[in-house]
Design an enzyme around this catalytic site. Structure first.
Site, PDB file in Angstrom:
ATOM      1  N   TYR A   1      -2.112   8.853  13.966  1.00 51.69           N
ATOM      2  CA  TYR A   1      -1.096   7.864  14.129  1.00 51.69           C
ATOM      3  C   TYR A   1      -0.201   7.803  15.234  1.00 51.69           C
ATOM      4  O   TYR A   1      -0.077   6.292  15.319  1.00 51.69           O
ATOM      5  CB  TYR A   1      -0.286   8.564  12.864  1.00 51.69           C
ATOM      6  CG  TYR A   1       1.344   7.709  12.997  1.00 51.69           C
ATOM      7  CD1 TYR A   1       1.269   6.688  12.304  1.00 51.69           C
ATOM      8  CD2 TYR A   1       2.330   8.514  13.498  1.00 51.69           C
ATOM      9  CE1 TYR A   1       2.751   5.963  12.451  1.00 51.69           C
ATOM     10  CE2 TYR A   1       3.582   7.712  13.555  1.00 51.69           C
ATOM     11  CZ  TYR A   1       3.598   6.460  13.229  1.00 51.69           C
ATOM     12  OH  TYR A   1       4.947   5.930  13.184  1.00 51.69           O
TER      13      TYR A   1
ATOM     14  N   ASP B   1       3.689  20.107  15.229  1.00 48.08           N
ATOM     15  CA  ASP B   1       5.207  20.139  15.453  1.00 48.08           C
ATOM     16  C   ASP B   1       5.614  20.526  16.871  1.00 48.08           C
ATOM     17  O   ASP B   1       4.918  21.397  17.588  1.00 48.08           O
ATOM     18  CB  ASP B   1       5.930  20.891  14.480  1.00 48.08           C
ATOM     19  CG  ASP B   1       6.149  20.292  13.257  1.00 48.08           C
ATOM     20  OD1 ASP B   1       6.018  19.039  13.326  1.00 48.08           O
ATOM     21  OD2 ASP B   1       6.896  20.743  12.242  1.00 48.08           O
TER      22      ASP B   1
ATOM     23  N   SER C   1       0.907  -1.441  -0.090  1.00 51.62           N
ATOM     24  CA  SER C   1      -0.121   0.008  -0.034  1.00 51.62           C
ATOM     25  C   SER C   1       0.793   1.370   0.074  1.00 51.62           C
ATOM     26  O   SER C   1       0.335   2.138  -0.449  1.00 51.62           O
ATOM     27  CB  SER C   1      -1.026  -0.021   1.222  1.00 51.62           C
ATOM     28  OG  SER C   1      -0.162  -0.104   2.660  1.00 51.62           O
TER      29      SER C   1
ATOM     30  N   SER D   1       7.382   4.431  17.914  1.00 53.01           N
ATOM     31  CA  SER D   1       7.927   5.747  17.592  1.00 53.01           C
ATOM     32  C   SER D   1       8.240   6.831  18.605  1.00 53.01           C
ATOM     33  O   SER D   1       7.489   6.959  19.664  1.00 53.01           O
ATOM     34  CB  SER D   1       6.823   6.560  16.653  1.00 53.01           C
ATOM     35  OG  SER D   1       7.207   7.823  16.415  1.00 53.01           O
TER      36      SER D   1
ATOM     37  N   LYS E   1       0.169   4.015  17.794  1.00 54.19           N
ATOM     38  CA  LYS E   1       1.634   3.611  18.262  1.00 54.19           C
ATOM     39  C   LYS E   1       1.186   3.122  19.793  1.00 54.19           C
ATOM     40  O   LYS E   1       1.739   2.159  20.272  1.00 54.19           O
ATOM     41  CB  LYS E   1       2.662   4.401  17.965  1.00 54.19           C
ATOM     42  CG  LYS E   1       3.050   4.479  16.240  1.00 54.19           C
ATOM     43  CD  LYS E   1       3.778   3.067  16.063  1.00 54.19           C
ATOM     44  CE  LYS E   1       3.753   2.893  14.491  1.00 54.19           C
ATOM     45  NZ  LYS E   1       3.871   1.378  14.175  1.00 54.19           N
TER      46      LYS E   1
END
Ligand code: NAD
Ligand code: WQD
Length: 336
Positions: A148, A294, A34, A124, A152
């Site tokens: 995301y 960020d 993918s 991560s 994790k």
């Protein structure tokens, strides 16, 4: 020893495959392609001169996984497969939760069914959220700001629960900082689809003329030059950490979490200047506003991995830039 590599056609999984084959492991790779191309599999074979089975299966397809586990005697699994784009995860959270979490649950279920209980999992540094201080060690509080990252963190928690329920599992959770660079051959590397989200692939695409200029997301962070500071780690060092983790699992019971980083932070401007020095290419850039979500500064305390796994990153920023550039130069369009 036969290792199942999930997501082995991807950036990190392909480098791990090379390292495993070179160290004499047999591997079987599964990937639904993918976010990758079959060519990366062919190139791993070419670099190592070794053949191995590849299956284009989806981890969401439990019957295929069962077939696979019935055909091989796996000793352990390195689990890289997952979706990883932070911005996209905000747009399509359900796909991220389903793919990453259900995929991992399927994998763990089939492992359990076939009595394969050694797992190396790709987590991560994103699970540390916006840390109060640096360097970050494994005991820091965890928090996430996007789907995301949440996948994790949830998977980490699922694995902890799994271990609690059955202590014959042996699991390492590896929290990567910022992997860049590529195999020294220039044959495999990071091949983002569309506009790169991450800094290094964006820089290399500017250098090769595919993009006009880099946007630097903010110069008002509390860092030495105002731009974001990260712990960039060469992907080959990173995958060596996985082999150390695998060896550790052979010798130790339990579940352990390790940071995989260098322990040194570099700013966006550092990366630009080091890259320009290595390649003699000027990287035009403009300072723009901060990217939403960020953080200013993030780098690892990698001592636990050094002490327990006997692993330490060896390659410096110059090598990371050199190898990223070699890959881009030899493959202007990635694998496509
Ligand atoms: P990648 O996208 O290059 O590789 C992931 C691979 O998994 C791809 O080849 C994709 O096709 C495959 N995949 C995705 N969902 C699948 C599914 N349901 N079934 C089968 N295959 C599937 O990403 P990468 O950079 O190599 O990352 C590998 C792992 O490391 C990921 O889990 C990622 O979240 C994690 N990670 C990456 C970074 C990074 O900056 N690259 C940092 C921290 C953690
Ligand atoms: C690095 C620095 C940006 C692009 C992401 C994920 C993280 C992990 C690694 C998977 C930051 C700046 C970037 C650009 C820029 N992935 N930048 N211009 O954000 O540290 O981490 O990848 O787990 O979860 O969030 O990496 O490479 O995107 O950014 O100025 O075009 O470069 O602001 O300071 P990041 P990155």
């Amino acid at each position: 020893m036969t290792i199942l590599v999930t997501g082995g056609a991807g950036f990190i999984g392909s480098h791990a495959s090379v390292e495993l084959l070179e160290k004499g492991y047999d591997i079987v790779v599964v990937d639904n392609l993918s976010n990758s191309e079959i060519d990366s599999i062919n190139r791993v074979k070419e670099i190592t001169g070794k053949d191995f089975p590849f299956y284009q299966y989806d981890l969401l397809d439990y019957e295929s996984l069962k077939k696979l586990f019935a055909s091989y005697n796996f000793d352990a699994v390195m689990h890289f497969a997952g979706l990883k784009a932070v911005g996209e995860s905000v747009e399509i959270p359900l796909e991220y939760y389903h793919n990453n979490i259900t995929g991992t649950i399927n994998l763990c279920n089939v492992m359990k069914e076939f009595g394969v209980k050694k797992l190396v999992f790709s987590s991560s540094a994103t699970v540390y959220g916006n840390p109060d201080q640096v360097p970050i060690d494994e005991t820091f509080p965890l928090s996430v700001t996007n789907p995301y990252g949440r996948t994790k963190l949830m998977i980490e928690e699922i694995l902890q629960d799994l271990y609690k329920s059955d202590q014959s599992w042996r699991i390492t959770i590896l929290r990567y900082f910022n992997p860049i660079g590529a195999h020294e051959s220039g044959r495999i590397g990071e091949s983002p689809k569309g506009i790169p989200n991450n800094l290094m692939p964006y820089i290399t695409q500017v250098a090769i003329g595919k993009r006009k200029k880099l946007q630097v997301f903010g110069n008002d962070y509390e860092t030495y030059d105002g731009t974001g500071v990260r712990d960039y780690i060469h992907v080959v060092d990173l995958v060596k950490g996985h082999l150390s983790a695998l060896q550790y699992l052979d010798e130790h019971e339990g579940i352990e979490t390790f940071n995989l980083g260098t322990g040194t932070g570099y700013s966006v401007l550092d990366l630009i200047s080091n890259f320009s020095e290595v390649t003699t290419k000027e990287i035009p850039y403009e300072i723009v506003g901060r990217r939403s979500g960020d953080i200013g500064i993030c780098y690892a305390n990698p001592e636990k991995a050094e002490k327990i796994l006997g692993w330490r990153a060896e390659k410096d920023l110059i090598e990371m830039c050199k190898d990223s550039w070699k890959w881009q130069l030899n493959n202007p369009n990635g694998y496509q």
